[in-house]
Design an enzyme around this catalytic site. Structure first.
Site, PDB file in Angstrom:
ATOM      1  N   HIS A  40       4.421  10.492   8.397  1.00 17.63           N
ATOM      2  CA  HIS A  40       3.226  11.341   8.494  1.00 17.63           C
ATOM      3  C   HIS A  40       3.300  12.556   7.557  1.00 17.63           C
ATOM      4  O   HIS A  40       2.510  13.485   7.683  1.00 17.63           O
ATOM      5  CB  HIS A  40       2.934  11.772   9.940  1.00 17.63           C
ATOM      6  CG  HIS A  40       2.405  10.640  10.782  1.00 17.63           C
ATOM      7  ND1 HIS A  40       1.084  10.518  11.148  1.00 17.63           N
ATOM      8  CD2 HIS A  40       3.024   9.543  11.289  1.00 17.63           C
ATOM      9  CE1 HIS A  40       0.919   9.414  11.871  1.00 17.63           C
ATOM     10  NE2 HIS A  40       2.083   8.802  11.968  1.00 17.63           N
ATOM     11  N   GLY A 139       3.525  -2.454  11.415  1.00 17.40           N
ATOM     12  CA  GLY A 139       3.848  -1.198  10.736  1.00 17.40           C
ATOM     13  C   GLY A 139       4.568  -1.440   9.421  1.00 17.40           C
ATOM     14  O   GLY A 139       5.273  -0.569   8.924  1.00 17.40           O
ATOM     15  N   SER A 141       2.854  -2.490   6.636  1.00 20.82           N
ATOM     16  CA  SER A 141       1.847  -2.362   5.577  1.00 20.82           C
ATOM     17  C   SER A 141       1.357  -3.682   5.006  1.00 20.82           C
ATOM     18  O   SER A 141       1.289  -3.871   3.791  1.00 20.82           O
ATOM     19  CB  SER A 141       2.364  -1.488   4.431  1.00 20.82           C
ATOM     20  OG  SER A 141       2.493  -0.192   4.877  1.00 20.82           O
ATOM     21  N   GLU A 175      -8.661   1.671   1.662  1.00 18.73           N
ATOM     22  CA  GLU A 175      -8.219   1.820   3.056  1.00 18.73           C
ATOM     23  C   GLU A 175      -8.996   2.957   3.744  1.00 18.73           C
ATOM     24  O   GLU A 175      -9.447   2.822   4.878  1.00 18.73           O
ATOM     25  CB  GLU A 175      -6.719   2.127   3.035  1.00 18.73           C
ATOM     26  CG  GLU A 175      -6.101   2.211   4.383  1.00 18.73           C
ATOM     27  CD  GLU A 175      -5.077   1.118   4.629  1.00 18.73           C
ATOM     28  OE1 GLU A 175      -4.649   0.421   3.685  1.00 18.73           O
ATOM     29  OE2 GLU A 175      -4.707   0.957   5.794  1.00 18.73           O
ATOM     30  N   ASP A 187       1.999   3.952   1.460  1.00 19.51           N
ATOM     31  CA  ASP A 187       2.159   2.501   1.517  1.00 19.51           C
ATOM     32  C   ASP A 187       1.776   1.854   0.191  1.00 19.51           C
ATOM     33  O   ASP A 187       2.460   0.949  -0.304  1.00 19.51           O
ATOM     34  CB  ASP A 187       1.297   1.918   2.648  1.00 19.51           C
ATOM     35  CG  ASP A 187       1.586   2.569   3.986  1.00 19.51           C
ATOM     36  OD1 ASP A 187       2.644   3.211   4.118  1.00 19.51           O
ATOM     37  OD2 ASP A 187       0.750   2.442   4.897  1.00 19.51           O
TER      38      ASP A 187
HETATM   39  C1  GLA Z   1       0.722   4.660   7.920  1.00 16.22           C
HETATM   40  C2  GLA Z   1      -0.125   5.207   6.784  1.00 16.22           C
HETATM   41  C3  GLA Z   1       0.712   6.003   5.789  1.00 16.22           C
HETATM   42  C4  GLA Z   1       1.600   7.022   6.488  1.00 16.22           C
HETATM   43  C5  GLA Z   1       2.333   6.381   7.661  1.00 16.22           C
HETATM   44  C6  GLA Z   1       3.099   7.398   8.464  1.00 16.22           C
HETATM   45  O1  GLA Z   1       1.589   3.679   7.425  1.00 16.22           O
HETATM   46  O2  GLA Z   1      -0.789   4.165   6.115  1.00 16.22           O
HETATM   47  O3  GLA Z   1      -0.125   6.604   4.837  1.00 16.22           O
HETATM   48  O4  GLA Z   1       0.857   8.146   6.885  1.00 16.22           O
HETATM   49  O5  GLA Z   1       1.454   5.701   8.531  1.00 16.22           O
HETATM   50  O6  GLA Z   1       4.141   7.916   7.722  1.00 16.22           O
END
Ligand code: GLA
Length: 396
Positions: A40, A139, A141, A175, A187
């Site tokens: 974050h 999580g 991506s 996105e 990501d």
């Molecule tokens: C998701 C978002 C990223 C980042 C993470 C947390 O993966 O796509 O941009 O903010 O959460 O680190």
């Protein structure tokens, strides 16, 4: 059992041939990512240290005589077809008319047109067929992998004069605006810039990226992903609320972003804001410092020395940022108790996966201990696998 990358490229090609009745011109692919540390922090203009993983999304592409973009995928039966000239009317305002998965590739086409300044009527139409072995909702991506594969393929066939950072920015715009998830740039940058055996140390303000060798193999370490199976979405709820708290904290501190607040400023911050906002701020500020410390530790002492930083990161997300869930805490605690060097949740939180850095000889022990801890807590069995830091988006 995970399929290999070449299987998935073949899946994309055969989906293309089945649905469109011709052979594609080529396939392109982009990886998912795991984040080693820096959660974050990206949308706070801070630091992150992700790496691309071996799981990839492949897209088979063929050109068309008309100026239409058509997309199909192995995860949704229907083809979606839009004239390139209509993308501007669709995004962002009428995005709900497009089935959700197709907003990613169509959103990238839309963002690339805008970034390149090219006129839709001058571009050739394209058919795109997607297949992926990136776990969805973990999580890792899967969305950035679709975006990166699409951006690489379209940039090449449309001969766009855009570098990898610009392609990552187009993915993020898709996105944010075509899908509606208010995420940062981490990501997409990881998926575009990934390197074998290395992480990408990214300054999310300047977008300067340094390659940091991980050396897991030489140190006899494996990186385990523990997918809790608890699915999450960043287009709704908690993610946006955390982002809003960070913006509030920055404005109270009188800075453009929490990147500009240091650990030394925290005592002053505590007196200026409510407890919840302060704890959100403290997570970001300390997490930025942990990314810097992790990069220095990797360079000076190697990967076996970063365990405590990973553990501190998890505690901060659990207690201050409050984005963990019981399954993630169980994964981390059980991994550490059975001998992992370090462990933390990875990605946006509220579900998804944890990572654990584990000596190769202990992988089976840790896997069994985490699985047993899930069973003892009455959770569904996790999916546990190793990931390898891998190369970024490319033509196959
Ligand atoms: C998701 C978002 C990223 C980042 C993470 C947390 O993966 O796509 O941009 O903010 O959460 O680190």
């Amino acid at each position: 059992m995970t399929t290999t990358t070449s299987d998935t490229a073949a899946d994309a090609r055969s989906l293309f041939a089945d649905r469109f009745g011709t052979e594609p011109a080529g396939t392109w692919s982009a990886p998912g990512r795991a984040n080693l540390i820096g959660e974050h922090t990206d949308y706070n203009d801070g630091f992150v240290l992700p790496f691309a993983i071996q799981h990839r999304t492949h897209v088979a592409l063929g050109t068309r005589a008309d100026a239409v973009v058509r997309v199909v995928s192995t995860f949704d039966g229907d083809a979606v077809e839009v004239p390139l000239a209509d993308l501007d009317a669709l995004f962002p305002d009428r995005r709900d008319e497009v089935v959700e998965w197709a907003r990613y590739p169509l959103g990238v086409a839309w963002a690339l047109l805008a970034a390149s300044g090219r006129n839709a009527v001058d571009l050739t139409g394209v058919d795109l067929a997607f297949a992926s072995d990136v776990p969805v909702g973990a999580g890792l991506s899967s969305s950035a992998a679709i975006e990166g594969a699409t951006a690489s393929a379209l940039a090449e066939v449309w001969a766009l004069d855009l570098d990898r950072v610009a392609l990552a920015q187009a993915g993020r715009r898709a996105e944010n605006e075509a899908v509606g998830a208010p995420t940062g740039i981490m990501d997409q940058m990881a998926s575009m810039l990934g390197r074998a055996d290395a992480a990408i140390f990214l300054d999310c303000r300047s977008l300067d990226a340094d390659v940091v060798d991980l050396g897991f193999d030489g140190a006899g370490l494996e990186l385990l992903v523990i997918d809790t199976g608890v699915s999450h979405s960043h287009a709704t709820g908690g993610y946006g609320e955390r982002r809003a708290s960070c913006e509030l904290g920055a404005s109270i501190m009188g800075v453009p972003a929490l990147r500009d607040v240091t650990v030394d400023d925290l005592p002053r911050a505590a007196g200026l804001m409510d407890d919840v906002t302060f704890r959100r701020v403290r997570h970001i500020v300390t997490e930025n410092q942990r990314v810097l410390d992790t990069v220095r530790t990797l360079r000076e002492r190697g990967p076996a020395a970063i365990g405590d930083l990973l553990v501190a990161s998890h505690a901060s997300m659990r207690d201050d940022f409050e984005i963990s869930v019981p399954e993630l805490d169980t994964a981390v605690d059980a991994a550490l108790a059975s001998g992992a060097v370090g462990a933390r949740m990875t990605g946006g939180g509220f579900g998804g996966a944890a990572i654990a850095l584990v000596a190769r000889a202990r992988v089976e022990t840790v896997t069994a201990a985490v699985t047993a801890a899930f069973a003892a807590s009455g959770f569904s069995a996790p999916t546990i696998f190793t990931v390898t830091p891998s190369a970024g988006a490319a033509r196959d």
